[in-house]
Design an enzyme around this catalytic site. Structure first.
Site, PDB file in Angstrom:
ATOM      1  N   VAL A   1       1.600  -5.286   8.067  1.00  0.00           N
ATOM      2  CA  VAL A   1       3.029  -5.031   8.246  1.00  0.00           C
ATOM      3  C   VAL A   1       3.286  -3.533   8.131  1.00  0.00           C
ATOM      4  O   VAL A   1       2.966  -2.917   7.111  1.00  0.00           O
ATOM      5  CB  VAL A   1       3.862  -5.790   7.194  1.00  0.00           C
ATOM      6  CG1 VAL A   1       5.349  -5.570   7.433  1.00  0.00           C
ATOM      7  CG2 VAL A   1       3.546  -7.282   7.220  1.00  0.00           C
TER       8      VAL A   1
ATOM      9  N   MET B   1       0.840  -1.198   0.000  1.00  0.00           N
ATOM     10  CA  MET B   1       0.000   0.000   0.000  1.00  0.00           C
ATOM     11  C   MET B   1       0.874   1.246   0.000  1.00  0.00           C
ATOM     12  O   MET B   1       1.695   1.433   0.902  1.00  0.00           O
ATOM     13  CB  MET B   1      -0.898   0.003   1.246  1.00  0.00           C
ATOM     14  CG  MET B   1      -1.913  -1.109   1.281  1.00  0.00           C
ATOM     15  SD  MET B   1      -2.783  -1.219   2.879  1.00  0.00           S
ATOM     16  CE  MET B   1      -1.599  -2.196   3.814  1.00  0.00           C
TER      17      MET B   1
ATOM     18  N   GLY C   1       1.337   4.198   4.573  1.00  0.00           N
ATOM     19  CA  GLY C   1       2.192   3.343   3.754  1.00  0.00           C
ATOM     20  C   GLY C   1       2.568   2.053   4.450  1.00  0.00           C
ATOM     21  O   GLY C   1       3.083   2.077   5.559  1.00  0.00           O
ATOM     22  N   SER C   2       2.336   0.890   3.823  1.00  0.00           N
ATOM     23  CA  SER C   2       2.527  -0.372   4.525  1.00  0.00           C
ATOM     24  C   SER C   2       2.325  -1.554   3.590  1.00  0.00           C
ATOM     25  O   SER C   2       2.305  -1.411   2.376  1.00  0.00           O
ATOM     26  CB  SER C   2       1.545  -0.444   5.699  1.00  0.00           C
ATOM     27  OG  SER C   2       0.285   0.064   5.313  1.00  0.00           O
ATOM     28  N   ARG C   3       2.114  -2.751   4.206  1.00  0.00           N
ATOM     29  CA  ARG C   3       2.012  -3.995   3.446  1.00  0.00           C
ATOM     30  C   ARG C   3       1.039  -4.930   4.154  1.00  0.00           C
ATOM     31  O   ARG C   3       0.900  -4.899   5.379  1.00  0.00           O
ATOM     32  CB  ARG C   3       3.405  -4.624   3.366  1.00  0.00           C
ATOM     33  CG  ARG C   3       3.493  -6.003   2.735  1.00  0.00           C
ATOM     34  CD  ARG C   3       4.933  -6.483   2.812  1.00  0.00           C
ATOM     35  NE  ARG C   3       5.107  -7.806   2.241  1.00  0.00           N
ATOM     36  CZ  ARG C   3       6.058  -8.119   1.385  1.00  0.00           C
ATOM     37  NH1 ARG C   3       6.930  -7.204   1.001  1.00  0.00           N
ATOM     38  NH2 ARG C   3       6.174  -9.350   0.928  1.00  0.00           N
TER      39      ARG C   3
END
Length: 233
Positions: free
Chosen positions: A160, A103, A190-192
């Site tokens: 994450v 993301m 912002g991430s996963r």
């Protein structure tokens, strides 16, 4: 005229309540900067608008079919393949199919359940904040894991944190029963999101593909089926 009003109404997406304090803080900053120099106010207003955009929470149309696994996050599919789930999820040390979605700061950051089922495990692990687009982020970064007891076996979704994202927010409790596509949490800035699937799951997406949380089918169990019934949430 009615069509125009409908178009305008649909252009405004609700903002998650967790985001309003940040929107207010950005706007207050814009006002303070404007006292120093007028153009700074408009820059602050633009940043405030971006903040509201970041915390948007649009409705999604989710297929209601237990043979399908939907994406838990908006973004770009960054990995599809075997991987060992995080140890804190108690899913063993064998490899499972993992589908990862990265993301960016422009993606919707509300995460959703990939399958229907009861949350049997919630596991938080502190860690680093390396770029979430890197594969090592799944091992080293701060994360929050959900294990769902689905009709096809345990399915895990792991939020994450990333280089900029420093706060994982969960909406659920252990023992909650959720439907596929229901909201489970968000990660700020912002991430996963990694989804670990049991044996029998076949990937339906490719690296580089755009995924939409609650809508894009990332994996399926068994043979292809007719178009499923859907739900808007």
């Amino acid at each position: 005229m009615q069509n125009l009003l409908d178009t305008i109404t649909k252009a405004f997406v609700p903002v998650r309540r967790e985001g309003w304090p940040f929107v207010a803080a950005f706007f207050a900053g814009a006002v303070l900067l404007g006292l120093l120099w007028d153009p700074l106010f408009w820059i602050g207003v633009a940043l405030t608008a971006w903040c509201a955009y970041f915390f948007r929470d649009p409705e999604r149309v989710t297929p209601l079919d237990d043979a399908l696994v939907v994406s838990a996050a908006d973004g770009i599919v960054s990995a599809v393949g075997p991987a060992v789930p995080p140890a804190e999820l108690d899913l063993g040390d064998g490899e499972r199919l993992r589908v990862s979605v990265f993301m960016s700061v422009f993606s919707v950051h509300v995460n959703r359940a990939p399958v229907r089922g009861r949350i049997t495990t919630l596991a938080y692990r502190p860690g680093s904040f390396v770029n979430a687009d890197l594969d090592k982020a799944s091992r080293e970064n701060e994360r929050q894991g959900f294990v769902f007891d689905s009709p096809n076996g345990p399915v895990a979704a792991v939020q994450v944190a990333g280089l900029v994202a420093r706060r994982i927010v969960g909406f659920c409790e252990e023992g909650d029963e959720l439907g596929a596509g229901e909201r489970i949490g968000l990660i700020r800035f912002g991430s996963r999101l990694d989804v670990y699937l049991p044996e029998g799951a076949e990937p339906q997406v490719f690296v580089g593909q755009l995924a939409v949380a609650g809508e894009t089918v990332i994996a399926a169990f068994g043979r292809p089926r007719p178009a499923p019934v859907t739900r808007v949430s």
